[in-house]
Design an enzyme around this catalytic site. Structure first.
Site, PDB file in Angstrom:
ATOM      1  N   HIS A   1       3.315 -12.514  -9.525  1.00  0.00           N
ATOM      2  CA  HIS A   1       4.722 -12.512  -9.953  1.00  0.00           C
ATOM      3  C   HIS A   1       4.792 -12.784 -11.450  1.00  0.00           C
ATOM      4  CE1 HIS A   1       6.623 -12.995  -5.858  1.00  0.00           C
ATOM      5  NE2 HIS A   1       5.398 -13.416  -5.582  1.00  0.00           N
TER       6      HIS A   1
ATOM      7  N   CYS B   1       0.845  -1.201   0.000  1.00  0.00           N
ATOM      8  CA  CYS B   1       0.000   0.000   0.000  1.00  0.00           C
ATOM      9  C   CYS B   1       0.879   1.250   0.000  1.00  0.00           C
ATOM     10  CB  CYS B   1      -0.939   0.013   1.206  1.00  0.00           C
ATOM     11  SG  CYS B   1      -2.397  -1.029   1.025  1.00  0.00           S
TER      12      CYS B   1
ATOM     13  N   HIS C   1      -0.902  -9.641  -5.250  1.00  0.00           N
ATOM     14  CA  HIS C   1       0.093  -9.383  -6.293  1.00  0.00           C
ATOM     15  C   HIS C   1       0.364 -10.640  -7.096  1.00  0.00           C
ATOM     16  CE1 HIS C   1       2.297 -10.791  -2.750  1.00  0.00           C
ATOM     17  NE2 HIS C   1       3.198 -11.289  -3.598  1.00  0.00           N
TER      18      HIS C   1
ATOM     19  N   HIS D   1      -0.800  -8.622   0.444  1.00  0.00           N
ATOM     20  CA  HIS D   1      -1.456  -7.623  -0.422  1.00  0.00           C
ATOM     21  C   HIS D   1      -1.415  -8.246  -1.819  1.00  0.00           C
ATOM     22  CE1 HIS D   1      -1.944  -3.221  -1.839  1.00  0.00           C
ATOM     23  NE2 HIS D   1      -1.873  -3.968  -2.942  1.00  0.00           N
TER      24      HIS D   1
ATOM     25  N   THR E   1       4.223 -14.031   1.391  1.00  0.00           N
ATOM     26  CA  THR E   1       4.924 -13.302   2.452  1.00  0.00           C
ATOM     27  C   THR E   1       4.412 -11.873   2.605  1.00  0.00           C
ATOM     28  OG1 THR E   1       6.687 -12.660   0.932  1.00  0.00           O
ATOM     29  CG2 THR E   1       7.037 -14.666   2.230  1.00  0.00           C
TER      30      THR E   1
ATOM     31  N   GLY F   1       3.123 -19.948   0.358  1.00  0.00           N
ATOM     32  CA  GLY F   1       4.372 -19.183   0.420  1.00  0.00           C
ATOM     33  C   GLY F   1       4.192 -17.683   0.324  1.00  0.00           C
TER      34      GLY F   1
HETATM   35  P1  5GP Z   1       5.028 -13.329  -1.972  1.00  0.00           P
HETATM   36  O1  5GP Z   1       5.916 -14.337  -1.318  1.00  0.00           O
HETATM   37  O2  5GP Z   1       4.140 -12.636  -0.973  1.00  0.00           O
HETATM   38  O3  5GP Z   1       4.274 -13.908  -3.121  1.00  0.00           O
HETATM   39  O4  5GP Z   1       5.998 -12.294  -2.630  1.00  0.00           O
HETATM   40  C1  5GP Z   1       6.351 -11.068  -2.097  1.00  0.00           C
HETATM   41  C2  5GP Z   1       7.449 -10.539  -2.978  1.00  0.00           C
HETATM   42  O5  5GP Z   1       7.589  -9.155  -2.713  1.00  0.00           O
HETATM   43  C3  5GP Z   1       8.816 -11.180  -2.735  1.00  0.00           C
HETATM   44  O6  5GP Z   1       9.298 -11.732  -3.948  1.00  0.00           O
HETATM   45  C4  5GP Z   1       9.685 -10.023  -2.240  1.00  0.00           C
HETATM   46  O7  5GP Z   1      11.003 -10.089  -2.722  1.00  0.00           O
HETATM   47  C5  5GP Z   1       8.933  -8.818  -2.755  1.00  0.00           C
HETATM   48  N1  5GP Z   1       9.061  -7.608  -1.920  1.00  0.00           N
HETATM   49  C6  5GP Z   1       8.887  -7.533  -0.566  1.00  0.00           C
HETATM   50  N2  5GP Z   1       9.044  -6.269  -0.144  1.00  0.00           N
HETATM   51  C7  5GP Z   1       9.306  -5.520  -1.257  1.00  0.00           C
HETATM   52  C8  5GP Z   1       9.590  -4.124  -1.445  1.00  0.00           C
HETATM   53  O8  5GP Z   1       9.607  -3.306  -0.522  1.00  0.00           O
HETATM   54  N3  5GP Z   1       9.819  -3.718  -2.730  1.00  0.00           N
HETATM   55  C9  5GP Z   1       9.794  -4.592  -3.778  1.00  0.00           C
HETATM   56  N4  5GP Z   1      10.045  -4.084  -4.993  1.00  0.00           N
HETATM   57  N5  5GP Z   1       9.548  -5.901  -3.617  1.00  0.00           N
HETATM   58  C10 5GP Z   1       9.314  -6.369  -2.375  1.00  0.00           C
HETATM   59 ZN    ZN Z   2      -1.860  -3.263   1.062  1.00  0.00          ZN
END
Ligand code: 5GP
Ligand code: ZN
Length: 118
Positions: free
Chosen positions: A106, A10, A104, A102, A99, A97
């Site tokens: 990939h 956010c 998103h 919010h 982390t 997985g």
């Molecule tokens: P998840 O595991 O939730 O699918 O992926 C979260 C992703 O967000 C991870 O690949 C991590 O490297 C990325 N990420 C976490 N914090 C930040 C940030 O502050 N900036 C950016 N550009 N990526 C982030």
């Molecule tokens: Zn958010």
């Protein structure tokens, strides 16, 4: 809920944290992952806060699915990976997985991805 105060994505969407925006649409921003796992590793982040797919995908909820598909096609074109392909992932919950809670997606490209994933 549109924005969540303590949520890192956010803050990024709100531009409270400086970040390079790769692309922006009505409902999403695209940024580079801070910890890339491949040559191209982008995050398609919903501008509106949803904790996960489970939060966004309910009946009567927002419908950004088509926009995500259009974005994937546009990114494949821009990053010249239409021929070789790419990997798209939405992690959900602890077993998935996830982390950052919010919504998103990939977008990863530039190397071969195995299956099944680890
Ligand atoms: P998840 O595991 O939730 O699918 O992926 C979260 C992703 O967000 C991870 O690949 C991590 O490297 C990325 N990420 C976490 N914090 C930040 C940030 O502050 N900036 C950016 N550009 N990526 C982030
Ligand atoms: Zn958010």
């Amino acid at each position: 809920m549109i924005l969540k105060e303590e949520c890192i994505f956010c803050k990024i969407v709100n531009k409270n944290i400086p970040v390079d925006i790769v692309k922006e649409t009505d409902n999403f921003i695209v940024i580079k992952d801070i910890n890339p796992v491949s040559q191209v590793h982008l995050l398609i982040i919903s501008k509106r806060h949803y904790d996960s797919v489970l939060d966004a995908g309910g009946e009567g909820e927002w419908n950004g699915g088509n926009e995500i598909f259009r974005l994937l096609c546009a990114l494949a074109e821009e990053f010249k990976v239409k021929d070789k392909g790419f990997r798209t992932v939405i992690n959900t919950g602890s077993d998935g997985g996830q982390t950052v809670n919010h919504l998103h997606v990939h977008f990863m490209a530039g190397r071969w991805f195995g299956w099944p994933p680890g």
